[in-house]
Every structure is written in structure tokens, then in C-alpha cells.
Design an enzyme around this catalytic site. Structure first.
Site, short mmCIF file in Angstrom:
data_model
loop_
_atom_site.label_atom_id
_atom_site.label_comp_id
_atom_site.label_asym_id
_atom_site.label_seq_id
_atom_site.Cartn_x
_atom_site.Cartn_y
_atom_site.Cartn_z
CB CYS A 115 -11.40 -56.04 41.67
SG CYS A 115 -9.70 -54.98 42.23
CB CYS A 136 -11.20 -48.36 39.52
SG CYS A 136 -12.63 -49.96 38.69
N1 LIG Z 1 -13.18 -50.88 45.26
C1 LIG Z 1 -12.23 -50.05 45.05
C2 LIG Z 1 -11.89 -49.39 44.12
C3 LIG Z 1 -12.66 -50.18 42.88
C4 LIG Z 1 -11.30 -51.28 42.06
C5 LIG Z 1 -11.44 -51.86 40.79
N2 LIG Z 1 -12.52 -52.37 41.16
C6 LIG Z 1 -10.15 -52.82 39.88
O1 LIG Z 1 -10.88 -52.68 39.16
O2 LIG Z 1 -9.25 -52.18 40.44
C7 LIG Z 1 -11.47 -49.39 46.55
O3 LIG Z 1 -12.05 -48.83 47.63
O4 LIG Z 1 -9.78 -49.82 46.44
#
Ligand SMILES: N[C@@H](CCC[C@H](N)C(=O)O)C(=O)O
Length: 297
Positions: free
Chosen positions: A236, A93
Site C-alpha cells: 500500500c 491510492c
Molecule cells: N484501501 C485504501 C485505498 C488504496 C490505497 C492503495 N493501495 C495505496 O497504494 O495507497 C483506502 O481505502 O484508503
């Protein structure tokens, strides 16, 4: 929210990076029974603390996946045990690791001064974090273009769009749209359908290149994201890196290696750079610890 394990009190910190929010707690010995029910209880915005993800700080030597990481880099004292709001584990993340770093520093569990590097274990491998002008910069490591070229259908998109599959430690599919209006209209309350469906699922980024695409040598894009395991989020970090890589790929060889990515929760920076083991991508942005508390789960 019910849990099968005996209730126990968790001292947590709530943190966010460009609006991507997390519940963090430390469990140095790794002996807390972090069940999917407990993750969902912490992440629940109505009955719990609320967050897009839950992050546990465990000493790498005390976590099975952390121990494997120590073989790669024994400087990674802490393992970021990251889980999405639905209880699933994720490899990496990008926003979370900056907030995790801020948490380790605030708790006195690590130190980081300008010019220094803090190595953190993640399921995607060891990731190096440094302080920078935006807050923190993290080397997301080598990225990879996936062989499959999936198609994506999202509600209100009115058509099936080609996507580009990329891995920056975790899986992403990026869909380029033509206008901000089109981007605003995509309904991300439902999971976009990807075909062929990636085995482990994927985060889906919808991205619009700015006009002009490049200003002062920096590429500019705007993005919205549907995160695997969390739904639409305000940002993200790994998704921003994937989106910048995809737009650079589409734009061709003259495209820059430095990008500014606007997301609903703010702005992050992305940079691609050559290393001995291939091209890496880095992410920079803010991290803020918002409040602390205790919750019995
Ligand atoms: N939902 C993603 C993991 C989290 C990613 C995050 N929010 C970021 O900032 O990179 C997954 O399941 O890969």
C-alpha cells in the site's frame, strides 16, 4: 456475480505496483454506470479479472469530483476514479496513481518525459507525478497527524497495541511491532479492530523498524497492511508513507527524511520535504501493466 444494470463489455488493463493490483479502464466521458456491483465483479479474483482496486480514467471535466478538482489545478486533465475491491470509493491510492500514470501513457492519453510533471485529479486533491529512478514518484501532498491515538487489536497479536493515526489524503493507523517474527504472525485475514473506530474506517499498517534503523542516511522499515475495503494486500503506497512518517515520529528529531519501505510485494521509497505550504511526503516505486482483456459485467 450479479449486477442490476444491463451487462456491458469493459475493455480493461490489469496493472500492478509492488504487487498491489488494479483493474483499469478508460471512460473519458464519464458516462459508464460504475456501480458497486460492477466494481466487485471486476475485482473478483475467481469470477472476474481480480484486483485490490478498480481504477477508472475519466476526464476531470466529466466527473463531479473531478470538476471540483479543476478549480484547484486546471492542469489535472484526468481524474483517477479509485474504488476498493468491495466497491467503496477511496480518496487516494499511492501505488494506484503510479499504475494509473503508466496506463495513461500506454493508452496515449497523456505524456510524461523526464523532468516533466503530470498532474492527476484524485478525491484527495491534485497529485503530481514524475518519472524517477524507481519508476514513478508522486507527491502525496501535506500529511496530517490525527488527534486521536487509537488502539488496535489484531488476531494473533496477543495484546492491544497503540496506533498512530495519520492522513496522507486517506486515513491510516500505524502500529509499531518489535520483531519480524511478530510481524509475520499477525493474522490479517480478519479486519484489525481500531478503538475509537475511525468514522470512515482506516487502513492499518503493522511496521517493524530495521536494525540498525538507518543505513547510509536512509531509514529502513518492513510493513504489512490491511487495507480498508480490500483486506491484506501485498503493498500500500500511501500506507508505506504513513508507516515511514510514524516511525520517524517515534524515532525523534534525528530520524532521516528518506525511507526505504519493504512490503511483501517489493520495495518503495518515501521522502519528506519542506514546501511553502508545509511538509509534503512523496512516494516512489514501480508500475507495471500486466495484461489486457474484455469482460462483460
Ligand atoms: N484501501 C485504501 C485505498 C488504496 C490505497 C492503495 N493501495 C495505496 O497504494 O495507497 C483506502 O481505502 O484508503
Amino acid at each position: 456475480m450479479t449486477t442490476t444494470a444491463q451487462p456491458t463489455t469493459v475493455r480493461f488493463t490489469k496493472g500492478q505496483g509492488t504487487g498491489n493490483d488494479f483493474v483499469l479502464f478508460s471512460d473519458p466521458e464519464g458516462d459508464f454506470d460504475l456501480t458497486p456491483d460492477r466494481i466487485r465483479a471486476l475485482a473478483d479474483r475467481h469470477f472476474g479479472v481480480g484486483g485490490d482496486g478498480v481504477i477508472r480514467a475519466v476526464r476531470s471535466e466529466n466527473h463531479p469530483e473531478g470538476r471540483a478538482i479543476l478549480e484547484e489545478d486546471d492542469a489535472a486533465e484526468w481524474f483517477m476514479d479509485y474504488h476498493n475491491a468491495d466497491g467503496s470509493a477511496a480518496e487516494m491510492c499511492g501505488n494506484g496513481i503510479r499504475v494509473f500514470t503508466a496506463y495513461l501513457l500506454e493508452q496515449g492519453l497523456a505524456t510524461l518525459t523526464p523532468g516533466e510533471t503530470l498532474s492527476i485529479g484524485t478525491r484527495a486533491g491534485v497529485r503530481d507525478v514524475q518519472l524517477n529512478a524507481r519508476g514513478f514518484q508522486v507527491d502525496l501532498g501535506r500529511w496530517r497527524l490525527d488527534d486521536e491515538h487509537p488502539e488496535v487489536r489484531a488476531r494473533d497479536l496477543h495484546a492491544v497495541r497503540p496506533g498512530l493515526g495519520l492522513s496522507v489524503g486517506n486515513p491510516h493507523v500505524v502500529v509499531a511491532l518489535a520483531t519480524a517474527d511478530e510481524l509475520a504472525k499477525v493474522d490479517l485475514t480478519v479486519i484489525p479492530i481500531i478503538e475509537p473506530a475511525p468514522l470512515e474506517g482506516a487502513n492499518v499498517e503493522f511496521v517493524v523498524p530495521s536494525d540498525p534503523l538507518v543505513a547510509d542516511g536512509v531509514g529502513r522499515i518492513t510493513m504489512r497492511v490491511h487495507e480498508r475495503g480490500s483486506g491484506e494486500t501485498l503493498s500500500c503506497g500511501t500506507g508505506a508513507a504513513a508507516a515511514a512518517l510514524a516511525v520517524r515520529y517515534y524515532a525523534g528529531p534525528s530520524a532521516p527524511d528518506q525511507w526505504r519501505v519493504d512490503v511483501p510485494g517489493g520495495t518503495v521509497g518515501v521522502r519528506m520535504f519542506a514546501t511553502e505550504d508545509g511538509e509534503h511526503v512523496s512516494l516512489s516505486g514501480p508500475a507495471e501493466l500486466v495484461f489486457t482483456g474484455e469482460l462483460a459485467i
